[in-house]
Design an enzyme around this catalytic site. Structure first.
Site, short mmCIF file in Angstrom:
data_model
loop_
_atom_site.label_atom_id
_atom_site.label_comp_id
_atom_site.label_asym_id
_atom_site.label_seq_id
_atom_site.Cartn_x
_atom_site.Cartn_y
_atom_site.Cartn_z
N ILE A 221 0.84 -0.93 -0.10
CA ILE A 221 -0.36 -0.02 0.21
C ILE A 221 0.79 1.11 0.10
CG2 ILE A 221 -1.39 1.58 1.14
CD1 ILE A 221 -3.27 -1.23 2.32
N ASP B 168 14.27 1.89 11.08
CA ASP B 168 13.56 0.50 12.07
C ASP B 168 12.48 2.07 12.09
OD1 ASP B 168 12.13 -2.75 13.03
OD2 ASP B 168 11.73 -0.51 14.48
N ALA C 292 4.08 -2.56 9.99
CA ALA C 292 2.91 -2.95 10.66
C ALA C 292 3.43 -4.66 10.78
CB ALA C 292 1.49 -2.52 10.88
N TYR D 246 -3.79 -9.22 16.69
CA TYR D 246 -3.18 -7.66 15.34
C TYR D 246 -4.53 -7.18 15.42
CZ TYR D 246 -4.05 -6.19 10.86
OH TYR D 246 -3.92 -5.30 9.60
N GLY E 289 -12.04 -20.21 12.42
CA GLY E 289 -12.39 -19.15 12.88
C GLY E 289 -12.30 -18.42 11.81
P1 NAD Z 1 3.70 -4.66 3.69
O1 NAD Z 1 3.95 -5.24 4.77
O2 NAD Z 1 3.65 -4.42 2.43
O3 NAD Z 1 4.41 -3.24 3.84
C1 NAD Z 1 4.62 -2.99 5.35
C2 NAD Z 1 5.76 -1.63 5.06
O4 NAD Z 1 6.68 -1.64 6.59
C3 NAD Z 1 6.95 -3.16 4.44
O5 NAD Z 1 7.30 -1.73 3.85
C4 NAD Z 1 7.67 -3.79 5.54
O6 NAD Z 1 9.30 -3.64 5.62
C5 NAD Z 1 7.74 -2.28 6.45
N1 NAD Z 1 7.82 -2.07 7.82
C6 NAD Z 1 7.44 -3.04 8.96
N2 NAD Z 1 7.67 -3.00 9.84
C7 NAD Z 1 8.53 -1.92 10.31
C8 NAD Z 1 9.74 -1.06 11.11
N3 NAD Z 1 9.56 -1.23 12.58
N4 NAD Z 1 10.26 0.10 10.65
C9 NAD Z 1 10.24 0.80 9.52
N5 NAD Z 1 9.51 -0.16 8.06
C10 NAD Z 1 8.50 -1.66 8.73
O7 NAD Z 1 1.81 -4.62 4.26
P2 NAD Z 1 0.38 -3.86 3.24
O8 NAD Z 1 -0.64 -4.75 2.83
O9 NAD Z 1 1.35 -2.59 2.41
O10 NAD Z 1 -0.38 -2.87 4.39
C11 NAD Z 1 0.37 -1.39 5.20
C12 NAD Z 1 -0.81 -1.22 6.46
O11 NAD Z 1 -1.97 -1.83 6.49
C13 NAD Z 1 -0.46 -2.50 7.51
O12 NAD Z 1 -0.28 -2.06 8.50
C14 NAD Z 1 -1.39 -3.10 7.73
O13 NAD Z 1 -1.70 -3.89 8.88
C15 NAD Z 1 -2.58 -2.25 7.04
N6 NAD Z 1 -3.68 -3.31 6.48
C16 NAD Z 1 -3.74 -3.84 5.42
C17 NAD Z 1 -4.68 -4.25 4.84
C18 NAD Z 1 -3.99 -5.71 3.45
O14 NAD Z 1 -5.62 -5.68 2.51
N7 NAD Z 1 -2.91 -5.12 2.58
C19 NAD Z 1 -5.18 -4.40 5.00
C20 NAD Z 1 -5.95 -4.18 6.34
C21 NAD Z 1 -5.18 -3.47 6.97
#
Ligand code: NAD
Length: 315
Positions: free
Chosen positions: A14, A56, A78, A143, A269
């Site tokens: 995202i 980080d 996350a 989560y 679940g």
């Molecule tokens: P993703 O894993 O592709 O992106 C997360 C990014 O954060 C990654 O680039 C990762 O390297 C980085 N990251 C993780 N921990 C870190 C830290 N401690 N410091 C710095 N960088 C860090 O996930 P996504 O699908 O793009 O999701 C983005 C957000 O949206 C997340 O918070 C996720 O929980 C939430 N979300 C996503 C969905 C979905 O359908 N994809 C649905 C609900 C919520």
């Protein structure tokens, strides 16, 4: 809101699409990413208004430089797996609650707005549909609870410090750049990988479980609108349309011109139905533009067109 946005987790699925949209709109972007799940290739190799910091968010040495000249924060980093949050709740809590408080502190110190990723997982197993933001929040995984804690923390910071914030309750996001081979990726990536390798699409249970799929480009637009609006609280970010897994499979088979199903046992679940009421999103951020058929069609026809959209709500 000014010109330079800090995107934490900006190299992820995202995040990278949102960075693209911010750059297209003329903003400057500073990405912080530890590349635990994100990839450098998701971002432009070079761009005059893009700065990429590897690190980080928990590393205090980075904080002062991260804050320099920023006008807003989009926090997407996350621990994103529901399953991992069950297997290792302590680590998940550190990643998703402690790090969130760090982000709130940064926003408070700098005096900027923060938009952050919440999730449909806060609702748990819904009793009524479509889900409205005012409906009961009953998380059924660490989560989901962590995302709800984020919302409560943000509300508290608004009361205590006047912090401007908006929580984005994403439903099932789909589109290019999500890792299709991750054991935690969703039903669309699984189906597309199966389709491309000539295997039947494996449907769990009766296939009548419903999800709300929203294209990542619509999510990116919503994220940017959220940074530059003044609304606070939480918003559902979905398409407002419920699609059964079976309908999803049939649409993909139609678009591909062939394909068949195999039936596998349901996951214990697994949530039965999920669909967002997006009245508030439409009014405050704009309506989603990409239909599921159009998004899947584009996805199937591009090399990068793999995955997105987790079957478990809140992946
Ligand atoms: P993703 O894993 O592709 O992106 C997360 C990014 O954060 C990654 O680039 C990762 O390297 C980085 N990251 C993780 N921990 C870190 C830290 N401690 N410091 C710095 N960088 C860090 O996930 P996504 O699908 O793009 O999701 C983005 C957000 O949206 C997340 O918070 C996720 O929980 C939430 N979300 C996503 C969905 C979905 O359908 N994809 C649905 C609900 C919520």
């Amino acid at each position: 809101m000014g010109e330079r946005i800090l995107v934490i987790g900006g190299a992820g699925f995202i995040g990278s699409h949102t960075v693209d949209h911010l750059l297209t709109q003329g903003y400057s972007v500073r990405v912080l990413d530890n590349f635990s799940t994100g990839r450098r290739e998701n971002l432009p190799a070079s761009h005059p208004r893009l700065e990429v910091v590897t690190g980080d968010i928990g590393d205090s040495h980075l904080w002062a430089n991260l804050l320099a000249d920023i006008d807003g924060i989009l926090h997407l980093a996350a621990q994103v797996s529901v399953q991992k949050s069950i297997e290792n709740p302590v680590n998940s809590c550190t990643e998703n609650i402690r790090n969130f408080v760090i982000v709130l502190e940064l926003a408070r110190k700098r005096g900027v707005r923060v938009v952050y990723a919440s999730s449909a997982a806060v609702y748990g197993d819904p009793q009524t549909l479509p889900l409205r933001e005012s409906d009961p929040v009953v998380p059924i995984s660490p989560y989901g609870l962590e995302k709800y804690s984020n919302e409560l923390y943000a509300q508290l910071y608004e009361k205590m410090y006047g912090l401007s914030h908006l929580g984005m309750r994403y439903f099932n996001v789909y589109g290019p750049r999500q890792d299709p081979y991750s054991p935690y990726s969703g039903v669309i990536s699984r189906f597309i990988v199966q389709m491309r390798s000539g295997q039947p699409l494996s449907i769990r249970g009766d296939g009548l479980q419903e999800r709300d799929f929203i294209h990542v480009a619509d999510v990116a637009r919503a994220n940017v609108a959220a940074l530059f609006c003044t609304c606070s609280g939480v918003l559902n970010i979905g398409s407002g349309c419920a699609t059964t897994i079976r309908q999803l499979g049939e649409t993909l088979c139609d678009l591909h011109g062939s394909g068949e199903f195999s039936w596998v046992p349901p996951i214990a679940g697994d949530i039965r139905h999920s669909c967002a009421d997006i009245t508030a999103m439409r009014t405050l951020l704009g309506a989603p533009k990409i239909t599921l058929a159009a998004g899947l069609g584009e996805f199937l026809n591009t090399d990068a067109g793999v995955d997105v959209g987790a079957e478990a709500v809140g992946a």
